[in-house]
Design an enzyme around this catalytic site. Structure first.
Site, PDB file in Angstrom:
ATOM      1  N   GLY A  54       0.777  -1.057  -0.143  1.00  0.00           N
ATOM      2  CA  GLY A  54       0.063  -0.180   0.051  1.00  0.00           C
ATOM      3  C   GLY A  54       0.785   1.239  -0.115  1.00  0.00           C
ATOM      4  O   GLY A  54       2.022   1.129   0.271  1.00  0.00           O
ATOM      5  N   CYS A  81       5.303  -6.281   1.943  1.00  0.00           N
ATOM      6  CA  CYS A  81       5.792  -4.828   1.820  1.00  0.00           C
ATOM      7  C   CYS A  81       4.871  -4.027   2.924  1.00  0.00           C
ATOM      8  O   CYS A  81       5.175  -4.323   4.251  1.00  0.00           O
ATOM      9  CB  CYS A  81       5.280  -4.131   0.568  1.00  0.00           C
ATOM     10  SG  CYS A  81       6.243  -2.495   0.290  1.00  0.00           S
ATOM     11  N   TYR A  82       3.880  -3.125   2.757  1.00  0.00           N
ATOM     12  CA  TYR A  82       2.989  -2.482   3.718  1.00  0.00           C
ATOM     13  C   TYR A  82       2.359  -3.624   4.541  1.00  0.00           C
ATOM     14  O   TYR A  82       2.196  -3.458   5.858  1.00  0.00           O
ATOM     15  CB  TYR A  82       1.949  -1.670   3.054  1.00  0.00           C
ATOM     16  CG  TYR A  82       1.094  -0.496   4.085  1.00  0.00           C
ATOM     17  CD1 TYR A  82       1.631   0.603   4.233  1.00  0.00           C
ATOM     18  CD2 TYR A  82       0.103  -1.157   4.593  1.00  0.00           C
ATOM     19  CE1 TYR A  82       0.950   1.197   5.332  1.00  0.00           C
ATOM     20  CE2 TYR A  82      -0.590  -0.655   5.583  1.00  0.00           C
ATOM     21  CZ  TYR A  82      -0.026   0.711   5.834  1.00  0.00           C
ATOM     22  OH  TYR A  82      -0.823   1.540   6.990  1.00  0.00           O
ATOM     23  N   HIS A 171       8.207  -7.419  -3.160  1.00  0.00           N
ATOM     24  CA  HIS A 171       6.990  -7.777  -4.219  1.00  0.00           C
ATOM     25  C   HIS A 171       7.012  -8.951  -4.857  1.00  0.00           C
ATOM     26  O   HIS A 171       7.445  -9.029  -5.958  1.00  0.00           O
ATOM     27  CB  HIS A 171       6.389  -6.798  -4.800  1.00  0.00           C
ATOM     28  CG  HIS A 171       5.837  -5.456  -4.137  1.00  0.00           C
ATOM     29  ND1 HIS A 171       4.536  -5.464  -3.624  1.00  0.00           N
ATOM     30  CD2 HIS A 171       6.564  -4.456  -3.700  1.00  0.00           C
ATOM     31  CE1 HIS A 171       4.276  -4.189  -2.992  1.00  0.00           C
ATOM     32  NE2 HIS A 171       5.565  -3.758  -3.113  1.00  0.00           N
ATOM     33  N   GLU A 173       4.858 -10.934  -6.294  1.00  0.00           N
ATOM     34  CA  GLU A 173       3.593 -10.716  -7.232  1.00  0.00           C
ATOM     35  C   GLU A 173       4.019 -10.151  -8.500  1.00  0.00           C
ATOM     36  O   GLU A 173       3.443 -10.554  -9.603  1.00  0.00           O
ATOM     37  CB  GLU A 173       2.200 -10.025  -6.803  1.00  0.00           C
ATOM     38  CG  GLU A 173       2.498  -8.682  -6.692  1.00  0.00           C
ATOM     39  CD  GLU A 173       2.979  -8.314  -5.299  1.00  0.00           C
ATOM     40  OE1 GLU A 173       2.491  -7.098  -4.859  1.00  0.00           O
ATOM     41  OE2 GLU A 173       3.702  -8.983  -4.687  1.00  0.00           O
ATOM     42  N   ASP A 229     -13.669  -7.684 -24.747  1.00  0.00           N
ATOM     43  CA  ASP A 229     -13.973  -7.494 -23.169  1.00  0.00           C
ATOM     44  C   ASP A 229     -15.444  -7.397 -23.349  1.00  0.00           C
ATOM     45  O   ASP A 229     -16.401  -8.228 -22.468  1.00  0.00           O
ATOM     46  CB  ASP A 229     -13.567  -6.156 -22.430  1.00  0.00           C
ATOM     47  CG  ASP A 229     -12.122  -5.971 -22.477  1.00  0.00           C
ATOM     48  OD1 ASP A 229     -11.409  -7.120 -22.578  1.00  0.00           O
ATOM     49  OD2 ASP A 229     -11.365  -4.936 -22.469  1.00  0.00           O
ATOM     50  N   LYS A 371      -6.714  -8.802 -19.247  1.00  0.00           N
ATOM     51  CA  LYS A 371      -6.948  -9.051 -20.348  1.00  0.00           C
ATOM     52  C   LYS A 371      -6.690 -10.713 -20.918  1.00  0.00           C
ATOM     53  O   LYS A 371      -7.555 -11.272 -21.527  1.00  0.00           O
ATOM     54  CB  LYS A 371      -6.193  -8.251 -21.323  1.00  0.00           C
ATOM     55  CG  LYS A 371      -6.488  -8.507 -22.935  1.00  0.00           C
ATOM     56  CD  LYS A 371      -7.686  -8.012 -23.267  1.00  0.00           C
ATOM     57  CE  LYS A 371      -7.895  -6.672 -23.555  1.00  0.00           C
ATOM     58  NZ  LYS A 371      -9.418  -6.222 -23.779  1.00  0.00           N
TER      59      LYS A 371
END
Length: 515
Positions: A54, A81-82, A171, A173, A229, A371
């Site tokens: 964050g 992290c945060y 991170h 991710e 989409d 996507k």
């Protein structure tokens, strides 16, 4: 939901990437804001919890904290992290501002064994990770020990193995972290005990249930553009509620060559989905006349789009919902624009809610997806590959690919140039290697000699990028022969263009759109 991981979101722009990595490992995830009522978190009954990063500082009073229920559920917790910092602070540790910020690639030194690293990181090894922090933990809570360090984070990874609490300052991710996806999979599958059986087929089934529960017996209108989409959203919703869905295709006059006819043929004839085709091109072009600012164009297109939808919705008895193909990158952009809260409206997607004057409520079944995941869902739904694999196309269409004012002549020129460009890409077998490719009609003219006469015509720019998720991108490396051949065709076949340039700019992490 059983066999799932709950992500508590503190406002990081890459929170959804955590969910993405876990879905790749076959684990269902749900994201809830850090302000969520504790009872709702309890009712989710997750196998484990991840606290996201964050933008705030744990070292500052009155910044977000994890709901206390997180530490009362007796399930494994991973703070990122945060999330690591607030977990340590809440459990009795301390977080302090760093002497300097650590941002970007960093070297992680593994100093002790941890079940979080088993199978891919060894003690004494050094591994590339992605950092983004100013504060750091400098005192650990009871029961925790350091398992990794970096030059800017003495507690880069910490663990309380008895309670299965883990914290990482980096991170995992993002793709820049070595074995980051393995770390998240290890946490979910081995430490939390998730089965790893979630798939796009299960997402489809769950989404259909959610749509039915939300809509009940009401009618839904879907804004169908013919892009990936909105097309996937329309077919998914139609499978959920059948003829309660009516698709409204608003032709704003800003589409690529032949697209309006394709939309009407595919959905009106092939899928037999109730379809209203509203040709509003004159309305949009009148509203855009003389407008040069791209954001003003977006707002005009968004307002005109809503106006047309209101008119069409009024003709459909019982219509109470508007379906949109909103994706998570759209949500991220709105959150960023709003300073951290997804309450603003993206001018061509209505992300985060509709204006007060709009009478319809939103149905957004793709809101949690990137996507490439939407493409996977489209294949699961049986959509043709020619549609599922189509390059992204912005809601404002060609309006933002014509810097300056919009005219019928410019639209005609750009459509023709864009069609030649995409035709050459397909002929070269490159279409599926490229995330997005398109032509831009620049607001400048060039003097050139064509045959025995001078010409004074527009300059056309070509752009093509590669990406895995639409969040970062690099320019595609065409050969000189390809660019020369394409430029020659455009100049010869498109009246109004006498020069072609290729844009090699990249899109760095943290930016949102690539149009």
């Amino acid at each position: 939901m059983s066999d799932s991981i709950l992500i508590i979101d503190f406002g990081s722009q890459v929170t959804q990437l955590i969910a993405r990595r876990l879905r790749e490992a076959g684990v269902f995830t749900e994201i809830l804001p850090c302000t969520t009522d504790p009872e709702k978190i309890k009712n989710v009954s997750p196998n484990g919890i991840i606290l996201s990063g964050g933008p705030d500082s744990v070292a500052v009073a009155n910044t977000p904290r994890a709901p206390q229920i997180v530490f009362e559920l007796k399930v494994p917790v991973l703070g990122i992290c945060y999330g690591q910092q607030t977990m340590c602070a809440q459990l009795g540790g301390r977080v302090v501002p760093g002497a300097s910020r650590e941002f970007g690639r960093a070297s992680l030194n593994i100093t002790a064994n941890s079940s979080l690293f088993d199978g891919f990181w060894r003690v004494g090894g050094q591994y590339a990770v992605w950092m983004s922090h100013g504060d750091h933990v400098d005192k650990l809570p009871d029961g925790f020990s350091v398992v990794a360090t970096s030059s800017g984070a003495p507690f880069a990874a910490v663990a309380d193995e008895s309670r299965h609490y883990y914290g990482v300052q980096f991170h995992p991710e993002v793709v820049h972290t070595q074995n980051g996806a393995d770390l998240l999979a290890r946490f979910a599958l081995s430490i939390c005990g998730c089965a790893g059986t979630w798939s796009m087929a299960t997402y489809r089934s769950r989404a259909i249930e959610v749509i039915r529960a939300q809509v009940k017996d009401a009618r839904v209108i879907c804004g169908l553009s013919g892009g990936v989409d909105s097309s996937v959203a329309a077919v998914l919703i139609h499978q959920a509620i059948g003829d309660q869905l009516t698709c409204v295709f608003v032709d704003h006059g800003l589409l690529r060559k032949g697209e309006a006819q394709e939309v009407v043929s595919l959905f009106g004839s092939h899928y037999n989905i109730p379809l209203i085709h509203r040709d509003a091109s004159n309305l949009f072009l009148e509203q855009l006349a003389g407008i040069s600012d791209p954001e003003e164009k977006r707002k005009i297109i968004g307002a005109s789009f809503i106006k047309v939808f209101d008119e069409e919705a009024a003709k459909i008895d019982g219509a109470r919902f508007l379906a949109q193909g909103t994706l998570y990158p759209d949500v991220i952009e709105s959150v960023s624009a709003a300073g951290g809260s997804a309450v603003t409206i993206k001018s061509h997607h209505n992300v985060g809610g509709l204006p007060d004057g709009m009478v319809l409520k939103l149905v957004e079944p793709l809101r949690e997806l990137f996507k490439d995941e939407v493409r996977a869902l489209g294949r699961e739904l049986g959509l043709p590959e020619s549609l599922v694999g189509r390059h992204p196309f912005p809601g404002p269409g060609l309006a933002i690919r014509i810097p300056g004012d919009i005219t019928v002549e410019k639209l005609s020129i750009l459509r023709a140039a864009d069609a030649v460009y995409l035709d050459e890409i397909r002929k070269a077998g490159l279409y599926d290697e490229i995330w997005q490719a398109f032509a831009v009609l620049l607001p400048v003219k060039s003097v050139g000699v064509m045959g025995d006469t001078r010409s004074y015509e527009y300059v056309c720019a070509l752009r093509a990028v590669t990406s895995s998720d639409g969040m970062t991108a690099d320019s595609f490396a065409f050969s000189h022969e390809f660019l020369s051949r394409t430029a020659t065709r455009i100049v010869n076949e498109v009246h109004g263009v006498n020069r072609v340039v290729y844009d090699v700019t990249s899109k760095p992490p943290g930016t949102i759109e690539w149009e």
